[in-house]
Scaffold this active site. Sequence first.
Site, PDB file in Angstrom:
ATOM      1  CB  CYS A   9      33.609 -33.078  19.658  1.00  0.00           C
ATOM      2  SG  CYS A   9      32.943 -34.534  18.852  1.00  0.00           S
ATOM      3  CG  ASN A  65      16.346 -36.414  12.944  1.00  0.00           C
ATOM      4  OD1 ASN A  65      15.304 -37.199  12.810  1.00  0.00           O
ATOM      5  ND2 ASN A  65      16.394 -35.303  13.984  1.00  0.00           N
ATOM      6  CG  HIS A 125      28.909 -35.537  17.902  1.00  0.00           C
ATOM      7  ND1 HIS A 125      30.060 -35.419  18.020  1.00  0.00           N
ATOM      8  CD2 HIS A 125      28.485 -36.904  19.114  1.00  0.00           C
ATOM      9  CE1 HIS A 125      30.297 -36.188  18.807  1.00  0.00           C
ATOM     10  NE2 HIS A 125      29.399 -36.963  19.521  1.00  0.00           N
ATOM     11  CG  HIS A 161      21.663 -35.176  18.099  1.00  0.00           C
ATOM     12  ND1 HIS A 161      22.834 -35.174  16.488  1.00  0.00           N
ATOM     13  CD2 HIS A 161      21.188 -35.284  17.908  1.00  0.00           C
ATOM     14  CE1 HIS A 161      22.136 -34.527  16.411  1.00  0.00           C
ATOM     15  NE2 HIS A 161      20.827 -33.746  16.841  1.00  0.00           N
ATOM     16  CG  HIS A 184      16.604 -35.291  19.386  1.00  0.00           C
ATOM     17  ND1 HIS A 184      16.382 -33.259  20.368  1.00  0.00           N
ATOM     18  CD2 HIS A 184      16.989 -35.338  18.025  1.00  0.00           C
ATOM     19  CE1 HIS A 184      17.461 -33.046  18.655  1.00  0.00           C
ATOM     20  NE2 HIS A 184      17.574 -34.058  17.952  1.00  0.00           N
TER      21      HIS A 184
END
Length: 116
Positions: free
Chosen positions: A7, A86, A97, A99, A101
Amino acid sequence: MEDCIFCKIVRGEVPSRKIYEDEFVFAFHDIHPVAPVHFMLIPKEHVTSMAHLQDKHEAAMGRIMVRAHQLAEQEGATDGFRTIVNTGRVARQDVMHLHVHVIGGKDVLPPMLVRV
């Protein structure tokens, strides 16, 4: 989330090597890359993990999926790439948060998972 590192990256409080941004999504290079191409796409709105997604996140997640291949090619992964999300402790999610990859760039990726 005030203390969330991702963030803070979205807000510009922590520097990143940004490669894309729109109203829903922010993409930046991983600070510890495991391949020649390794970046992350995140929703700008804080979502802890895939387990916390709601219908209101559909536009952001759709945008992430659409931009993944465009940015992978732009960054040099022209012959394929891997996406990894994950989710939670068991999956070893290290930043809480959501994400995605994107990893590629050469024939350096190991098999998906080691069989146990």
